[in-house]
Design a protein around this motif. Sequence first.
Motif, mmCIF file in Angstrom:
data_model
loop_
_atom_site.group_PDB
_atom_site.id
_atom_site.type_symbol
_atom_site.label_atom_id
_atom_site.label_comp_id
_atom_site.label_asym_id
_atom_site.label_seq_id
_atom_site.Cartn_x
_atom_site.Cartn_y
_atom_site.Cartn_z
ATOM 1 N N MET A 81 -2.982 59.091 24.056
ATOM 2 C CA MET A 81 -3.523 59.307 22.719
ATOM 3 C C MET A 81 -2.904 58.371 21.685
ATOM 4 S SD MET A 81 -3.518 63.465 22.657
ATOM 5 C CE MET A 81 -4.009 63.557 20.954
ATOM 6 N N ASP A 82 -1.852 57.669 22.075
ATOM 7 C CA ASP A 82 -1.124 56.832 21.125
ATOM 8 C C ASP A 82 -1.839 55.490 20.964
ATOM 9 O OD1 ASP A 82 0.703 55.762 19.458
ATOM 10 O OD2 ASP A 82 2.425 55.985 20.783
ATOM 11 N N TRP A 83 -2.515 55.295 19.846
ATOM 12 C CA TRP A 83 -3.334 54.121 19.584
ATOM 13 C C TRP A 83 -2.523 52.956 19.023
ATOM 14 C CZ3 TRP A 83 -2.595 52.875 14.607
ATOM 15 C CH2 TRP A 83 -2.102 53.905 13.776
ATOM 16 N N ALA A 84 -1.308 53.190 18.537
ATOM 17 C CA ALA A 84 -0.572 52.177 17.784
ATOM 18 C C ALA A 84 0.047 51.122 18.690
ATOM 19 C CB ALA A 84 0.519 52.843 16.951
ATOM 20 N N SER A 85 -0.212 49.858 18.392
ATOM 21 C CA SER A 85 0.403 48.751 19.121
ATOM 22 C C SER A 85 1.840 48.565 18.654
ATOM 23 C CB SER A 85 -0.388 47.463 18.874
ATOM 24 O OG SER A 85 -0.263 47.078 17.506
ATOM 25 N N ARG A 86 2.580 47.692 19.353
ATOM 26 C CA ARG A 86 3.969 47.444 18.979
ATOM 27 C C ARG A 86 4.058 46.839 17.587
ATOM 28 N NH1 ARG A 86 7.683 44.522 23.335
ATOM 29 N NH2 ARG A 86 7.074 46.459 24.367
ATOM 30 N N GLY A 87 3.116 45.928 17.256
ATOM 31 C CA GLY A 87 3.123 45.315 15.936
ATOM 32 C C GLY A 87 2.870 46.324 14.828
ATOM 33 N N ILE A 88 1.925 47.227 15.075
ATOM 34 C CA ILE A 88 1.630 48.259 14.083
ATOM 35 C C ILE A 88 2.832 49.174 13.899
ATOM 36 C CG2 ILE A 88 0.209 50.301 13.601
ATOM 37 C CD1 ILE A 88 -2.116 48.873 14.965
ATOM 38 N N ARG A 89 3.469 49.524 14.995
ATOM 39 C CA ARG A 89 4.642 50.395 14.910
ATOM 40 C C ARG A 89 5.768 49.724 14.115
ATOM 41 N NH1 ARG A 89 5.131 54.983 17.336
ATOM 42 N NH2 ARG A 89 3.655 55.659 18.923
ATOM 43 N N LYS A 90 5.947 48.424 14.334
ATOM 44 C CA LYS A 90 6.991 47.701 13.607
ATOM 45 C C LYS A 90 6.703 47.725 12.117
ATOM 46 C CE LYS A 90 9.279 43.204 13.272
ATOM 47 N NZ LYS A 90 9.334 41.810 13.765
ATOM 48 N N ARG A 91 5.428 47.480 11.752
ATOM 49 C CA ARG A 91 5.048 47.473 10.344
ATOM 50 C C ARG A 91 5.245 48.861 9.721
ATOM 51 N NH1 ARG A 91 -1.064 46.675 9.380
ATOM 52 N NH2 ARG A 91 -0.967 48.883 9.895
ATOM 53 N N ILE A 92 4.879 49.902 10.475
ATOM 54 C CA ILE A 92 5.057 51.273 9.986
ATOM 55 C C ILE A 92 6.534 51.567 9.769
ATOM 56 C CG2 ILE A 92 4.879 53.700 10.649
ATOM 57 C CD1 ILE A 92 2.276 52.969 12.121
ATOM 58 N N LYS A 93 7.359 51.176 10.742
ATOM 59 C CA LYS A 93 8.797 51.443 10.657
ATOM 60 C C LYS A 93 9.425 50.749 9.455
ATOM 61 C CE LYS A 93 13.008 51.322 13.463
ATOM 62 N NZ LYS A 93 13.585 50.959 14.802
ATOM 63 N N VAL A 112 3.587 53.425 -4.246
ATOM 64 C CA VAL A 112 3.060 52.326 -3.429
ATOM 65 C C VAL A 112 3.367 50.977 -4.068
ATOM 66 C CG1 VAL A 112 0.958 51.265 -2.527
ATOM 67 C CG2 VAL A 112 1.247 53.748 -2.428
ATOM 68 N N GLU A 113 3.192 50.860 -5.392
ATOM 69 C CA GLU A 113 3.434 49.582 -6.071
ATOM 70 C C GLU A 113 4.889 49.167 -5.915
ATOM 71 O OE1 GLU A 113 1.296 47.662 -7.254
ATOM 72 O OE2 GLU A 113 -0.494 48.916 -7.487
ATOM 73 N N GLU A 114 5.809 50.115 -6.028
ATOM 74 C CA GLU A 114 7.241 49.804 -5.905
ATOM 75 C C GLU A 114 7.574 49.324 -4.499
ATOM 76 O OE1 GLU A 114 9.152 52.998 -9.047
ATOM 77 O OE2 GLU A 114 8.262 53.738 -7.185
ATOM 78 N N ILE A 115 6.969 49.957 -3.501
ATOM 79 C CA ILE A 115 7.197 49.548 -2.112
ATOM 80 C C ILE A 115 6.636 48.152 -1.882
ATOM 81 C CG2 ILE A 115 6.704 50.071 0.306
ATOM 82 C CD1 ILE A 115 6.465 53.024 -0.509
ATOM 83 N N ALA A 116 5.436 47.913 -2.409
ATOM 84 C CA ALA A 116 4.784 46.613 -2.228
ATOM 85 C C ALA A 116 5.602 45.491 -2.855
ATOM 86 C CB ALA A 116 3.380 46.650 -2.832
ATOM 87 N N VAL A 117 6.132 45.717 -4.065
ATOM 88 C CA VAL A 117 6.936 44.705 -4.746
ATOM 89 C C VAL A 117 8.204 44.427 -3.954
ATOM 90 C CG1 VAL A 117 8.323 44.225 -6.799
ATOM 91 C CG2 VAL A 117 6.025 45.201 -7.032
ATOM 92 N N GLU A 128 -2.204 50.866 3.872
ATOM 93 C CA GLU A 128 -2.639 50.942 5.257
ATOM 94 C C GLU A 128 -1.492 51.371 6.167
ATOM 95 O OE1 GLU A 128 -4.792 48.154 8.704
ATOM 96 O OE2 GLU A 128 -4.148 47.278 6.781
ATOM 97 N N ALA A 129 -0.300 50.806 5.949
ATOM 98 C CA ALA A 129 0.860 51.148 6.777
ATOM 99 C C ALA A 129 1.250 52.615 6.609
ATOM 100 C CB ALA A 129 2.042 50.251 6.423
ATOM 101 N N LEU A 130 1.200 53.107 5.378
ATOM 102 C CA LEU A 130 1.544 54.506 5.137
ATOM 103 C C LEU A 130 0.494 55.440 5.729
ATOM 104 C CD1 LEU A 130 2.885 54.316 1.465
ATOM 105 C CD2 LEU A 130 4.216 54.539 3.584
#
Length: 269
Positions: A81-93, A112-117, A128-130
């Motif tokens: 059931m785990d759809w997330a690739s290694r790259g996606i997981r890295k970005r999420i982490k 979100v703006e503070e995280i993006a900056v 998208e990552a969140l």
Amino acid sequence: MHILGHAERNRLIEENLPLVGYLARDLHSRATHVPLEELASVGALALVTAADAFDPDLGVPFGAYARRRILGAFADEMRSMDWASRGIRKRIKETTAVRDTLTARLGRVAGVEEIAVTMGLPRAAVVEALDDAARTVTSIDDASALEVPSAMTLPDEAAVLRERRDVLERAVAALPERMRAIVQAVYVDERPVKEIAAELGVSHSAVSQQRAEAIRLLRDALERFAAEEQAAEPVSRVSVETREAYFARITALLPRGGRGIAPAASVSL
């Protein structure tokens, strides 16, 4: 290798079906993003295949053997059931790490703006990552997988699951002493039946019979104290008096004026 006959295979499956339900509910209560119905179906299939492959000459109790096969099937199902690739997981982490660091520094949830900056990323990439983080299925191999409850748990569902689990714990505690010892030894300690029989000074078949009757009593207890509808006919083979005495011991553990369970020492199955 000793192959079980059809009747013996069916008996093992029937007697251990409550184990599938218990393990499925136990995992679902702590990882509610996995549908309970899917876990039950996967677990039942694993039980059947375990009975097909079981070799009693190895000296391993079928309950312990089936338990491992069922949990293994759950792990496979969660991985599939785990759809997330290694790259996606890295970005999420990375994104959640920055969010948590900012939240700790600011004393409030970071926007979100503070995280993006901070990360030097477009706002859309952070959103998208969140969003991905909120729906990522954690691997069952991760020790934290069963410690993080889903944010989507429905209050009514969670209450029912807690009630059934608590009833089962008290039902195990209320079993006759020898049955309780056998359940502990087989399902928790995963000890061979021959070893348990030698320790208790009884035959191999006597231990198996006591274990089977204990499972039937536990099933009756769940029907009596945790069923949402009218309880089904008892499946245990003890006398009516013995069964009612068992129910009375469970009732003694219930808080006054309700069906719920009062806090007590946990007895794991």
